[in-house]
Design a protein around this motif. Sequence first.
Motif, short mmCIF file in Angstrom:
data_model
loop_
_atom_site.label_atom_id
_atom_site.label_comp_id
_atom_site.label_asym_id
_atom_site.label_seq_id
_atom_site.Cartn_x
_atom_site.Cartn_y
_atom_site.Cartn_z
N SER A 4 -103.52 -91.59 38.85
CA SER A 4 -104.24 -90.63 38.02
C SER A 4 -104.29 -91.10 36.57
O SER A 4 -103.26 -91.47 36.02
CB SER A 4 -103.54 -89.27 38.10
OG SER A 4 -104.13 -88.37 37.20
N GLN A 5 -105.46 -91.10 36.00
CA GLN A 5 -105.57 -91.43 34.58
C GLN A 5 -104.87 -90.38 33.75
O GLN A 5 -103.98 -90.67 32.97
CB GLN A 5 -107.06 -91.53 34.20
CG GLN A 5 -107.37 -92.02 32.79
CD GLN A 5 -107.12 -91.01 31.69
OE1 GLN A 5 -106.42 -91.33 30.71
NE2 GLN A 5 -107.61 -89.81 31.81
N SER A 6 -105.30 -89.13 33.93
CA SER A 6 -104.81 -88.04 33.08
C SER A 6 -103.38 -87.64 33.40
O SER A 6 -102.66 -87.14 32.54
CB SER A 6 -105.70 -86.82 33.26
OG SER A 6 -105.65 -86.39 34.61
N LYS B 175 -120.17 -94.16 39.60
CA LYS B 175 -120.55 -94.41 38.20
C LYS B 175 -122.03 -94.10 38.01
O LYS B 175 -122.43 -93.52 37.00
CB LYS B 175 -120.29 -95.86 37.78
CG LYS B 175 -118.85 -96.25 37.56
CD LYS B 175 -118.21 -95.62 36.34
CE LYS B 175 -117.57 -94.30 36.63
NZ LYS B 175 -116.27 -94.19 37.14
N GLU C 292 -122.73 -89.99 38.58
CA GLU C 292 -122.13 -88.98 37.70
C GLU C 292 -122.74 -88.98 36.30
O GLU C 292 -122.73 -87.96 35.63
CB GLU C 292 -120.60 -89.10 37.64
CG GLU C 292 -120.03 -90.29 36.94
CD GLU C 292 -118.50 -90.27 36.90
OE1 GLU C 292 -117.91 -89.19 36.84
OE2 GLU C 292 -117.91 -91.37 36.92
N THR D 155 -104.42 -84.03 36.99
CA THR D 155 -105.36 -83.56 38.00
C THR D 155 -104.64 -82.63 38.98
O THR D 155 -103.63 -83.01 39.60
CB THR D 155 -105.98 -84.77 38.73
OG1 THR D 155 -106.64 -85.56 37.75
CG2 THR D 155 -106.97 -84.35 39.79
N THR E 164 -114.76 -92.68 34.07
CA THR E 164 -113.67 -93.61 33.78
C THR E 164 -114.11 -95.05 33.99
O THR E 164 -114.89 -95.36 34.88
CB THR E 164 -112.44 -93.30 34.68
OG1 THR E 164 -111.40 -94.21 34.34
CG2 THR E 164 -112.76 -93.46 36.15
N GLY F 291 -111.40 -88.87 42.98
CA GLY F 291 -112.48 -89.55 42.27
C GLY F 291 -112.26 -91.05 42.19
O GLY F 291 -111.93 -91.72 43.17
N SER F 292 -112.44 -91.58 40.98
CA SER F 292 -112.32 -93.03 40.81
C SER F 292 -110.92 -93.52 41.11
O SER F 292 -110.74 -94.66 41.56
CB SER F 292 -112.68 -93.41 39.37
OG SER F 292 -114.04 -93.18 39.17
O1 M6R Z 1 -107.30 -88.14 35.70
P1 M6R Z 1 -107.51 -88.59 37.12
O2 M6R Z 1 -107.53 -90.09 37.24
O3 M6R Z 1 -106.58 -87.96 38.09
O4 M6R Z 1 -108.99 -88.11 37.47
C1 M6R Z 1 -109.50 -88.29 38.76
C2 M6R Z 1 -110.98 -88.01 38.79
O5 M6R Z 1 -111.25 -86.72 38.34
C3 M6R Z 1 -111.77 -89.01 37.94
O6 M6R Z 1 -111.55 -90.32 38.35
C4 M6R Z 1 -113.27 -88.69 38.05
O7 M6R Z 1 -113.74 -88.94 39.33
C5 M6R Z 1 -114.08 -89.46 37.02
N1 M6R Z 1 -115.14 -88.63 36.54
C6 M6R Z 1 -114.71 -90.69 37.55
O8 M6R Z 1 -115.44 -91.37 36.57
#
Ligand code: M6R
Length: 622
Positions: A361-363, A499, A502, A366, A414, A315-316
């Motif tokens: 990765s934000q989280s 953006k 979604e 993933t 995000t 994703g992002s």
């Molecule tokens: O937690 P992560 O960064 O690994 O997540 C990756 C994607 O699932 C996340 O960026 C997703 O595409 C968002 N909905 C984008 O806004």
Amino acid sequence: MCGIVGYTGNEQAAPILLEGLAKLEYRGYDSAGLAVRDGEKLAEVVKATGKLYHLADKTDQGRALPGTCGIGHTRWATHGDPSMVNAHPHVSGNCSGSGSGQVESDVVGVHNGIIENFAELKEKLLHHGYEFYSDTDTEVVVKLVDYYYKKYKIGPVDAITRTMVRVRGSYALALMFKDFPGEIFAARKDSPLIIGTAKDASYLASDVPAILKYTRSVYYIGNLQAARVSPGQVKFYDLNGDEVTLPLSEITWDAAAAEKDGYEHFMLKEIHEQPAAVRDTLNSLVKEGRVSFSDAGLTDEIIRAVTQIDIVACGSAWHVGMAAQYVLEDLACVPVRVELASEFRYRSIPLGEHTLVIVISQSGETADSLAALRVAKERGAKTLAVVNVIGSSIAREADHVLYTLAGPEIAVATTKAYSAQLIAMDALAVQMAFVRGVISQEKYAQMLEELSTIPDKIKRVLEEKERIQWFSSKIVNAHDIFFIGRGLDYAISLEGSLKMKEISYIHSEAYAAGELKHGTISLIENNTLVIGVLTQSRLFEKTVSNMMECKSRGAYLMGLTTNGNFSVEDSVDFTVYVPKTDEHFVASLAVVPLQLLGYYTSVSRGLDVDKPRNLAKSVTVE
Ligand code: M6R
């Protein structure tokens, strides 16, 4: 995907569980449910489909459910449609109707993750006389625990660890056993779960914000570990059922960071938090005029030895990789490949010890990114995680971790985490360029100085938000939007398009501007909106030409460029300017109007901005 909570203590459990679920609703919102026990009495299960407020209404905000020990769940459907019967909690016994009411069962549980071999296990349990009322894999795992519990007449922990050996897939499980009032049993593999403790209470949750109001002392239960949770006390066990000791961590987040703080939506708040997210991330990396990755253990020697970089994400975060690719190649002269984690994990890309695999990765949870990280390690590559959530699985498993300091991000789309990742990757590119002798000391200092101006320049972009809001009201009924650009502008287009689609549900695509003529241009009709990103001077004229080709086929044009490029107004219908900066770093500025455009379009369409349909914040299933 799915959020789970648990509480055991002296207070009424249901309101606490509902409050926790509200903080986790970003993880799924198809249905929700609670199971609460009042002393020795049987567990009471209540479920509701749709958003969490239905469950809250049904239980009078939890007040109608007595009991001081309970578990809860908010669902993002994987197995079985979002119905009452498939909503969690699930029980080991038979159940009629929707599954709400007092449960006679020995085991009741909630689950986040996917049990891959659930069909085979269901078959086995059917042979042993179990009946199934739902389509979920969770019901299977709850019944398997019950099966071992009864067959071997063992305790809950042993029944759970036997189950863990038998199931394949990912899970964070919270279970209550009829014979053990006041206790919750938990297990985890590849899905997040934390356990917090306070004086006379313990809390379980998929993510920190759910328990932050009550405690900052948490345990990160390890992969393939189980836990026995009683008020104020937690014991951990490995797969053999032997007790293990885990360190207690202190959460240092500001609780207000997880609240809306007067903004209408989390997304808007998080868009406005970008200057701080970028500044904090940068300040953690640049010390005394030098970039330092010492916290990540990434030395200059390691950086010098790298011959190939593979960036892997979804994703992002993948879009950040796409942007970083251009910057790394141009500044540090190092070959870069950017791979979707879901593809990378099944490809046979040769990797060696001088390949640096960067997982963004934000989280940090993933599923595909985590699997890709493991593949990279198996193949002998060095791995660097760029992650926002401290203690997450990806952060724990990578060789090196570079934390972005965006703070908790709640909106599904995000924004601030993207920007924090981008600045971290820019800092990495500048450092690589310097350490590898591609840029001089003087250029290095100049670039770091320019990076430090980015937070204030983002603020300046935010001051222009009313213009974007006005423009979004014009495009609210658009059917298709095309975002085009070349080079770094293509990477920015990818994020702008995501953006938009979604959260506004308007079909949008991002194309490398030069590709349009190879097919996509046939989709351009009268008034189709084409947004051209024009921040790269070398490519400016070329993309403008591509936009003109669209205009002559009826397109309505928006141009996004840097201050000073006023000539673009002769060609396009609406222009947005961002401050000038080093062109390598411009994505940090250009993405902001596109985030705002998606946001305001979604608001104008009356949609649920923070929780768009069918999505979840962290995708912990494949
Ligand atoms: O937690 P992560 O960064 O690994 O997540 C990756 C994607 O699932 C996340 O960026 C997703 O595409 C968002 N909905 C984008 O806004």
